[in-house]
Structure formats: C-alpha cells, structure tokens
Write an enzyme that holds these catalytic residues in place. Structure first.
Site: not given
Length: 357
Positions: A99, A168, A192
């Site tokens: 990511w 992030d 998450k």
C-alpha cells in the site's frame, strides 16, 4: 462453534458494537426509522458525527489547530488527495509494502517523488531514512505507512523529521499513542480497527493547507470538508455511526494505553510460539514486526504441510489466516477487537499440529 476472526480487513468488530449497530438499523436514536434511511442533516445524525469527531480528538489527544473529517473513498483515494493538497514540487515516500508503494505511485501524478524502499528484500524490513539523515531538505513532506498488512512490518514510533510528515495509519490507528503534533496529515480507511468499510478518517493541520498553486477540485480539497463539517455531500452514515460505537468502547476499556497493552501481549505470545516452533517461522526482521498483522510460514522442509495446518485451523473455528495472495503462508491479524483467547486457540492449534508431525 465459536469463530475466531483473524481477517486482515474488513476485520473483527466487538460484539457489543455489532449489536448496537444492528439495533440502530432497526430503530435509530428513538426515531422509529432505520439508521440506513435517516437524513444525514437531521439532528440525530448531526449529533452522532459531532460526537465521533470529538471522541477521536479525545482518544488520540489531537492538539489545537487540527481538524478531524470523515470522507468516502478509502485510503486509496487519499493516496491522491493528500499530495494534491500538500505536494508543491517534490515529496519523499517510504516504500515499506504494497500500500505504501501504491501511495507513492499516485503521488507521482502530482509531482516528483523520492522513495526509500525495502522492496528488493521482499519488504522484510522497514526503511528508516530519517535515522541516517537521508530525507532531502527540499521535499514538501515525508509519507509513511505505519503498518503494512500484507508483509507484516510496522513502525511503532513517530519519527522526527525536518519536513512535514504524512501518515497512512489505516491498520494501526488506536493501537498506540501517537504524537499527532509531529504530523501535518494522518489518514486511514476505517475497516481495520474502527468500523466497516466505507468511511475514511482524516486528521489534518489547518495551516498545512492552501499552499499549493494548482486549482483543486471541490471534492478533493480538504478545506471543503472542514468548512462543511464533513457534510459537503452525504457522508457514509452507517460506518460513521459504527466508528462512534467502537470509539466509545475503546474509551470504556481505558483508551489507547489500555489497547496498546492488550495488543502487545497478544502479539508477544504469538511471536513466542512462532519463534519456539520447529515447524513455523516468521517472515520479517524481528525489530520491525507488526503487532497487528503477524505473518509466518512453514519452514522450508515442511512446506507440504501448509494445507493440512490450514484445514486443522479451520476445523477449530479459526477464520481468515491465509497469507495475502502475493505472499502466501499465514497471516494472523490481531486488531483491537480480537480477544486474547482467540490467539490462544491459534497457538494451541499450532502446538497440536507440531506434536502430530
């Protein structure tokens, strides 16, 4: 049979949060209407989103000068929206996993990008360019992905850098105390540790905005959503409501300090089991191991037993421990709502399997 949900995301939610959300779907805040059909501008939901904003600030100890906004589009949209708002000429990106790499790719559409990567070593360690003073002085910001769900590495502290810092924190928000003042922007998908997919949290320093020369699309300008209290367009109502219930639960547990203690203990006992095993081994450098996503494989001489272990785990109610398709092996995600008892069930399965073989 009780299920033990080790999914990397969308991930486990606490049972009390799920029950509260289910009740609100039937009758929200005593309105006699479903949460799924009420107006986002009604007084009930206006109160919900305001409470969620304030509680996030409280739990993360967000200082003055920052705004919390709730958006759609996931972290993947932030890969582009963040540089669009902050990148003037050049930015630095730590490429620590899948990511992080995607975030750097989107930033290259906006300006020059310098990367520090561990890709050549299959992302088994976390690059820390600030420790060697390698971050260029002329970049507009440094971007880090604090936890990497696919490869299982994590940065569990906030680096000191001379430039703006962007984080992030999709998969490890609320798992440790964060010095928000070190960052100009923190963002993440909620699926998450906070809520079901659909809402993205953004914590942004107000005075970091408005410095780029390019015209910004209205929807992609953070100032639009700050000015409209995340109500410029219809927000993702249901995930925001669930996020509020999750944060209320976090506060009841004792806040981020309590959550971190619980998570460190879950990770410790699982890594200890892996390190002492004759069948299993970890896949990343110990100093960079994630406490959220524990990645491990069978040792080379026992590779043919992976499916047998997966079948045993499934028979014991252990769900979603297959490693990411790009990595293989196993991945146990230990997000905040996963109880320690589930980790103990997994460890017992590992030990039983080892005794058998």
């Amino acid at each position: 049979m009780k299920k033990h949900n080790f999914s990397a995301g969308p991930s486990i939610l606490d049972e009390s949060v799920i029950k509260d959300a289910a009740s609100a779907v039937l009758n929200y805040a005593g309105t006699g209407l479903s949460l799924l059909e009420v107006s986002h501008r009604g007084k009930e939901f206006t109160a919900t989103i305001e409470e969620a904003r304030n509680l996030m600030k409280e739990l993360l100890d967000v200082p003055e000068g920052y705004e919390v906004i709730f958006l759609g589009g996931g972290a993947s949209l932030q890969f582009y929206q963040a540089p669009l708002n902050l990148l003037k000429t050049k930015a630095a990106y730590v490429d620590s996993g899948t990511w992080a790499s995607k975030a750097a790719k989107e930033a290259k559409l906006v300006g020059e990008v310098v990367t520090f990567s561990s890709k050549a070593d299959n992302y088994v360690w976390y690059p820390k360019p600030w420790e060697k003073n390698e971050v260029p002085d002329d970049v507009d910001y440094l971007h880090i992905t604090t936890n990497n769900t696919v490869y299982g590495t994590e940065l569990r502290y906030d680096p000191d850098v001379k430039t703006r810092l962007v984080g992030d924190m999709s998969s490890d928000i609320f798992t440790r105390e964060v010095d928000v003042a070190k960052y100009d922007l923190i963002y993440g998908g909620a699926q998450k540790n906070i809520a079901p997919a659909g809402v993205t949290f953004v914590i942004v320093r107000r005075d970091a905005l408005g410095h780029v020369d390019r015209p910004l699309p209205t929807m992609l300008d953070y100032r639009t959503h700050i000015e409209k209290d995340s109500m410029f367009n219809t927000p993702p109502v249901f995930p925001i409501y669930v996020a509020l219930q999750t944060m209320k639960w976090y506060k009841e547990l004792g806040g981020v300090k309590a959550l971190e203690k619980m998570n460190l203990e879950k990770a410790r006992i699982l890594y200890d089991a892996i390190d002492s095993s004759r069948l299993f081994r970890g896949t990343v450098n110990p100093e960079d191991r994630s406490i959220m996503n524990v990645c491990f494989v069978m040792k080379d001489e026992y590779k043919e037993l992976e499916k047998d272990f997966f079948d045993l785990a499934t028979s014991r109610g252990i769900s979603s421990i297959k490693g990411h398709r790009s990595v293989g092996g196993f991945r146990a995600s230990l997000y905040n709502a996963l109880p320690k008892t589930s980790v103990e069930v997994l460890i017992e399965a590992m030990k039983d399997f080892e005794r058998k073989h």
